[in-house]
Design a protein around this motif. Structure first.
Motif, PDB file in Angstrom:
ATOM      1  N   ALA A 203      10.099  34.286 -40.289  1.00 17.95           N
ATOM      2  CA  ALA A 203      10.239  34.332 -41.742  1.00 17.95           C
ATOM      3  C   ALA A 203       9.376  33.260 -42.415  1.00 17.95           C
ATOM      4  O   ALA A 203       8.737  33.512 -43.445  1.00 17.95           O
ATOM      5  CB  ALA A 203      11.705  34.148 -42.130  1.00 17.95           C
ATOM      6  N   MET A 204       9.338  32.071 -41.820  1.00 20.12           N
ATOM      7  CA  MET A 204       8.529  30.986 -42.389  1.00 20.12           C
ATOM      8  C   MET A 204       7.032  31.291 -42.284  1.00 20.12           C
ATOM      9  O   MET A 204       6.261  30.978 -43.188  1.00 20.12           O
ATOM     10  CB  MET A 204       8.854  29.664 -41.705  1.00 20.12           C
ATOM     11  N   LEU A 214       8.056  27.157 -49.211  1.00 24.36           N
ATOM     12  CA  LEU A 214       9.041  27.283 -48.125  1.00 24.36           C
ATOM     13  C   LEU A 214      10.381  26.650 -48.489  1.00 24.36           C
ATOM     14  O   LEU A 214      11.430  27.132 -48.045  1.00 24.36           O
ATOM     15  CB  LEU A 214       8.505  26.665 -46.838  1.00 24.36           C
ATOM     16  N   GLU A 215      10.369  25.597 -49.287  1.00 24.45           N
ATOM     17  CA  GLU A 215      11.642  24.991 -49.695  1.00 24.45           C
ATOM     18  C   GLU A 215      12.455  25.977 -50.528  1.00 24.45           C
ATOM     19  O   GLU A 215      13.671  26.107 -50.349  1.00 24.45           O
ATOM     20  CB  GLU A 215      11.396  23.705 -50.478  1.00 24.45           C
ATOM     21  N   LYS A 216      11.787  26.689 -51.437  1.00 18.44           N
ATOM     22  CA  LYS A 216      12.490  27.671 -52.273  1.00 18.44           C
ATOM     23  C   LYS A 216      12.971  28.850 -51.429  1.00 18.44           C
ATOM     24  O   LYS A 216      14.087  29.347 -51.615  1.00 18.44           O
ATOM     25  CB  LYS A 216      11.576  28.157 -53.388  1.00 18.44           C
ATOM     26  N   VAL A 217      12.140  29.283 -50.496  1.00 22.24           N
ATOM     27  CA  VAL A 217      12.537  30.387 -49.611  1.00 22.24           C
ATOM     28  C   VAL A 217      13.777  30.003 -48.819  1.00 22.24           C
ATOM     29  O   VAL A 217      14.744  30.776 -48.708  1.00 22.24           O
ATOM     30  CB  VAL A 217      11.383  30.776 -48.670  1.00 22.24           C
ATOM     31  N   LEU A 231      19.320  26.774 -39.657  1.00 21.93           N
ATOM     32  CA  LEU A 231      18.588  26.538 -40.897  1.00 21.93           C
ATOM     33  C   LEU A 231      18.961  25.172 -41.497  1.00 21.93           C
ATOM     34  O   LEU A 231      18.082  24.421 -41.940  1.00 21.93           O
ATOM     35  CB  LEU A 231      18.889  27.651 -41.901  1.00 21.93           C
ATOM     36  N   ALA A 232      20.266  24.837 -41.465  1.00 20.64           N
ATOM     37  CA  ALA A 232      20.719  23.574 -42.034  1.00 20.64           C
ATOM     38  C   ALA A 232      20.143  22.376 -41.280  1.00 20.64           C
ATOM     39  O   ALA A 232      19.709  21.387 -41.886  1.00 20.64           O
ATOM     40  CB  ALA A 232      22.246  23.520 -42.033  1.00 20.64           C
ATOM     41  N   ILE A 239       8.982  23.164 -42.920  1.00 16.92           N
ATOM     42  CA  ILE A 239       8.340  22.697 -44.150  1.00 16.92           C
ATOM     43  C   ILE A 239       7.352  21.572 -43.848  1.00 16.92           C
ATOM     44  O   ILE A 239       6.227  21.553 -44.354  1.00 16.92           O
ATOM     45  CB  ILE A 239       9.405  22.214 -45.159  1.00 16.92           C
ATOM     46  N   ASP A 240       7.762  20.647 -42.986  1.00 13.53           N
ATOM     47  CA  ASP A 240       6.932  19.476 -42.675  1.00 13.53           C
ATOM     48  C   ASP A 240       5.980  19.715 -41.502  1.00 13.53           C
ATOM     49  O   ASP A 240       5.143  18.853 -41.207  1.00 13.53           O
ATOM     50  CB  ASP A 240       7.828  18.281 -42.341  1.00 13.53           C
ATOM     51  N   ARG A 241       6.106  20.865 -40.838  1.00  5.83           N
ATOM     52  CA  ARG A 241       5.339  21.146 -39.616  1.00  5.83           C
ATOM     53  C   ARG A 241       5.545  20.026 -38.580  1.00  5.83           C
ATOM     54  O   ARG A 241       4.638  19.621 -37.868  1.00  5.83           O
ATOM     55  CB  ARG A 241       3.830  21.285 -39.890  1.00  5.83           C
ATOM     56  N   ASP A 242       6.775  19.562 -38.492  1.00  7.18           N
ATOM     57  CA  ASP A 242       7.123  18.483 -37.565  1.00  7.18           C
ATOM     58  C   ASP A 242       7.959  19.068 -36.430  1.00  7.18           C
ATOM     59  O   ASP A 242       9.159  19.315 -36.592  1.00  7.18           O
ATOM     60  CB  ASP A 242       7.906  17.390 -38.304  1.00  7.18           C
TER      61      ASP A 242
END
Length: 302
Positions: A203-204, A214-217, A231-232, A239-242
């Motif tokens: 999904a990301m 991605l934050e809004k998604v 997800l939590a 988001i951070d690609r970390d």
């Protein structure tokens, strides 16, 4: 025996003689939670500095020195545990030297349900050691917060003896049957975890490719049926690609192979689990095996 602090009740018997072997990302917070409750704890780790770093614990120089009535092990797989049993520095020698006749050996790692059942049978028959398989769910955050879920298999009398220890770092303890049953439940858990991680990663990738925030998604997903503990706990990684540290892809693949083993043992075909195994095999083959399993994002994107 530990002398209680004046004004405090004496510790129950099960909490007076406990050791933990393996003070890694899961073992260390478990140890800290046990110690936080005032329970004496002996600690051993292959890298001694990691055990010494845990305040309040008693450092053991070898597994033999860590032999207690209850020995918790938080190790990657059964071969690492089996390597700690034998020799002058091994648990078996330590239990004998300490006069401990009926020790309980807890397997907190995610292992093969088939292999751990055989291991438990061998330990009981040859040395009188009761093996309790008790895999964990909740990740490092759950371990830090003392709210792990523990799926337990083993002889009921042994499970009842060790349950007061489990309750020091868990929110759910559930017994399912003889040794191996806990690991079978963990296999069920890991199908869902691997599937959820992979679905969210897909999904990301889709959202990012479409140029979406991605934050809004993720906020929308979290507000509906697509919400999950994965997800939590892990959403920020995409988001951070970390993808450093965390639960590694190679361990996720190990779990999926155990799922295939136990399914084959039961004559089952699990198509989704097989697809997930193939995806994580591709991730590991690409050199990303040490990344957190959320790094499957990179494999999907490539």
């Amino acid at each position: 025996m530990t002398t209680p602090t004046p004004g405090q009740p004496e510790l129950p018997g099960a909490l007076r003689s406990v050791a933990l072997l393996g003070t890694g990302p899961m073992g260390a917070p478990i140890a800290r939670n046990i110690l936080k409750h005032g329970v004496p704890l002996t600690l051993w780790n292959r890298t001694p500095e990691k055990a010494r770093a845990i305040d309040g614990g008693t450092f053991a120089a070898s597994p033999a020195d860590a032999a207690r009535d209850i020995v918790l092990t938080v190790l990657p797989d059964l071969p690492q545990l089996e390597a700690l049993l034998h020799g002058d520095d091994g648990l078996l020698h330590g239990w004998k030297a300490a006069g401990i006749e009926h020790p309980i050996l807890v397997v907190h790692g995610t292992v093969s349900p088939v292999a751990v059942a055989q291991f438990a049978d061998d330990c009981q028959r040859n040395w009188g050691v009761a093996v309790v398989d008790a895999p964990l769910s909740g990740g490092t955050i759950g371990a830090e917060e003392g709210r792990l879920s523990i799926m337990v298999g083993g002889a009921l009398d042994a499970v009842e003896r060790v349950k007061p220890v489990f309750e020091l770092y868990s929110s759910t303890v559930m017994w399912f049957g003889e040794t191996g049953a806990g690991s079978t439940v963990k296999a069920c858990n890991q199908i869902v975890v691997a599937a959820t991680v992979t679905a969210l990663a897909e999904a990301m990738v889709l959202a990012d490719t479409a140029g979406l925030d991605l934050e809004k998604v993720q906020a929308v997903l979290a507000g509906g049926l697509a919400n999950s503990e994965v997800l939590a706990q892990k959403g920020r990684r995409w988001i951070d690609r970390d993808f450093k540290d965390g639960g590694s892809a190679k361990n996720q693949l190990k779990d999926l192979r155990f799922i295939a083993e136990v399914a084959g043992h039961s004559g089952l075909r699990l198509p989704l689990a097989a697809c997930l195994q193939n995806s994580f095999e591709n991730m590991v083959a690409a050199g990303d095996g040490d990344l957190d399993h959320t790094g499957i994002y990179r494999t999907i994107r490539s």
